[in-house]
Design an enzyme around this catalytic site. Structure first.
Site, PDB file in Angstrom:
ATOM      1  CE  LYS A 144     133.739  63.518  17.287  1.00  0.00           C
ATOM      2  NZ  LYS A 144     132.479  64.109  17.790  1.00  0.00           N
TER       3      LYS A 144
HETATM    4  N1  PMP Z   1     127.760  62.094  21.119  1.00  0.00           N
HETATM    5  C1  PMP Z   1     128.050  62.674  19.938  1.00  0.00           C
HETATM    6  C2  PMP Z   1     127.155  62.442  18.785  1.00  0.00           C
HETATM    7  C3  PMP Z   1     129.195  63.488  19.807  1.00  0.00           C
HETATM    8  O1  PMP Z   1     129.477  64.079  18.640  1.00  0.00           O
HETATM    9  C4  PMP Z   1     130.008  63.703  20.934  1.00  0.00           C
HETATM   10  C5  PMP Z   1     131.229  64.579  20.823  1.00  0.00           C
HETATM   11  N2  PMP Z   1     132.356  63.857  20.438  1.00  0.00           N
HETATM   12  C6  PMP Z   1     129.676  63.068  22.139  1.00  0.00           C
HETATM   13  C7  PMP Z   1     128.538  62.275  22.191  1.00  0.00           C
HETATM   14  C8  PMP Z   1     130.543  63.212  23.346  1.00  0.00           C
HETATM   15  O2  PMP Z   1     131.734  62.509  23.160  1.00  0.00           O
HETATM   16  P1  PMP Z   1     133.092  62.965  23.848  1.00  0.00           P
HETATM   17  O3  PMP Z   1     132.822  63.057  25.306  1.00  0.00           O
HETATM   18  O4  PMP Z   1     134.062  61.904  23.511  1.00  0.00           O
HETATM   19  O5  PMP Z   1     133.439  64.299  23.276  1.00  0.00           O
END
Ligand code: PMP
Length: 290
Positions: A144
Site C-alpha cells: 500500500k
Molecule cells: N485492494 C486494494 C487496492 C486496497 O487498497 C485494499 C484496501 N486495503 C484492498 C484491496 C482490501 O484489502 P484489506 O481487506 O486488507 O483492507
C-alpha cells in the site's frame, strides 16, 4: 505523530512534504469494532506487518517498531473513545527535499483514528475500468504505497462520471484483478472464487473470507478469473477493511444473478459480522482488545 498525541487541528505537515508532492507514503486502513468485551481492532498484527512490508519494499525506514505502533493504535482509540472506528497509520516522507528521489528525507509517522459507520450504503452497480491495475512490471506489487492510488482515483472517477458506483479493474493480461481499493469475489454454482494475489492486493478481508467460508463448508479459492466469468457469476461482491462486504448487483449494466444480494453473499456477511464483532469465539484470535 512521531510518538506524540497531537490535537486534530494541529495534525499538519509542510506544504512541500515529499509525500504530498509525489505520493511517497505507505499506509494501512484498519477497522475497530464494538464488541461485548469492549472495543477490538480486527487483525491489527496483520495490518501492521503489512505496513512494515510496504515500507521495506519502498526502502523506507520506519522510526518505530511494530509493538510500539500496536500500543499507539490502541492508545489513540482509547483516547478518542472510539468504538466502531477506522484507523489510518501512515509513514511518509516529510519536508526535506523537493527532488523526486527522497534522499536524506526522514520518514515521519502518524496514526489517525475516526469513528466509522458504513462506506457503501447500497448494493453496487459496477463498470469495468479502462484503467488497468498496476502490475509487478510497473510498480511494487501487493503493498500500500500512496502514489499507486492515483491509478485507483482515475478508475473511481471514470466510473462515477459514467453513473456507476464503483470500478472493476483488469490486470495487464486482461484478467479480472480487483476494485480500486477492494478485492472481488464471485460465486458460481455454490463455489466462491477470488482473483489470485498476482493481480490483486492480498487483502486481509479477502483472506478472512477465504478462511471463514472454507470453515463453513463453502469451497472458496483463488483463481484466474476472466471477465466473462465475472459477468456470468451467480453472485459477486467487493470486500475490504473500509467497505467490509459490498454486494455487486450489476456489471457493465448486466445483472449479476437476479440483480440482488445472493444467498451465499448473505451467509458470508452474517458470519463476517459475527467474527469481527467477537460473537464467534473461534476467531477471537483476530481481535486485539483495546
Ligand atoms: N485492494 C486494494 C487496492 C486496497 O487498497 C485494499 C484496501 N486495503 C484492498 C484491496 C482490501 O484489502 P484489506 O481487506 O486488507 O483492507
Amino acid at each position: 505523530m512521531n510518538g506524540k498525541f497531537i490535537k486534530w487541528n494541529n495534525a499538519k505537515v509542510h506544504v512541500l512534504a515529499h509525500a504530498l508532492l509525489y505520493g511517497s507514503a505507505v499506509f494501512e486502513g484498519i477497522h475497530s469494532y464494538k464488541t461485548e468485551n469492549g472495543t477490538a481492532v480486527f487483525r491489527l498484527d496483520d495490518h501492521l506487518r503489512r505496513l512494515f512490508h510496504s515500507a521495506r519494499s519502498f526502502g523506507m525506514d520506519v522510526k518505530f517498531s511494530e509493538p510500539q505502533l500496536k500500543k499507539a493504535v490502541k492508545a489513540i482509540i482509547k483516547k478518542n473513545s472510539i468504538n466502531d472506528g477506522y484507523i489510518r497509520p501512515m509513514a511518509y516522507y516529510g519536508y526535506g527535499s523537493i527532488g523526486v528521489y527522497p534522499a536524506n528525507v526522514p520518514a515521519d509517522i502518524a496514526i489517525a483514528a475516526i469513528p466509522w459507520k458504513k462506506y457503501f450504503s447500497k448494493n453496487l452497480n459496477v463498470v469495468v475500468s479502462k484503467y488497468l491495475r498496476h502490475s509487478e512490471k510497473s510498480s511494487i506489487f501487493g503493498v500500500k504505497i500512496s502514489g499507486n492510488y492515483a491509478n485507483s482515483i482515475l478508475a473511481m472517477r471514470d466510473a462515477r462520471i459514467k453513473g456507476y458506483d464503483e470500478a472493476l479493474m483488469l490486470d495487464y493480461r486482461g484478467y479480472v484483478a480487483e476494485g480500486p481499493a477492494e478485492n472481488l469475489f464471485i460465486v458460481k454454482s455454490g463455489k466462491m472464487m477470488t482473483p489470485g494475489s498476482r493481480s490483486a492486493l492480498h487483502g486481509l478481508t479477502r483472506d478472512t473470507i477465504l478462511k471463514i467460508s472454507n470453515d463453513m463448508g463453502i469451497n472458496a479459492f483463488e483463481k484466474e478469473i476472466k471477465l466473462n466469468e465475472a459477468k456470468n457469476a451467480d453472485e459477486a461482491f467487493f470486500c475490504g477493511t473500509m467497505m467490509e462486504i459490498a454486494p455487486i448487483i450489476s456489471l457493465n449494466g448486466k445483472k449479476i444473478g437476479k440483480g440482488e444480494i445472493g444467498p451465499v453473499t448473505k451467509k458470508i456477511m452474517g458470519k463476517f459480522y459475527d467474527v469481527v464483532r467477537g460473537r464467534d469465539k473461534k476467531y477471537r484470535k483476530w481481535l486485539a482488545y483495546v
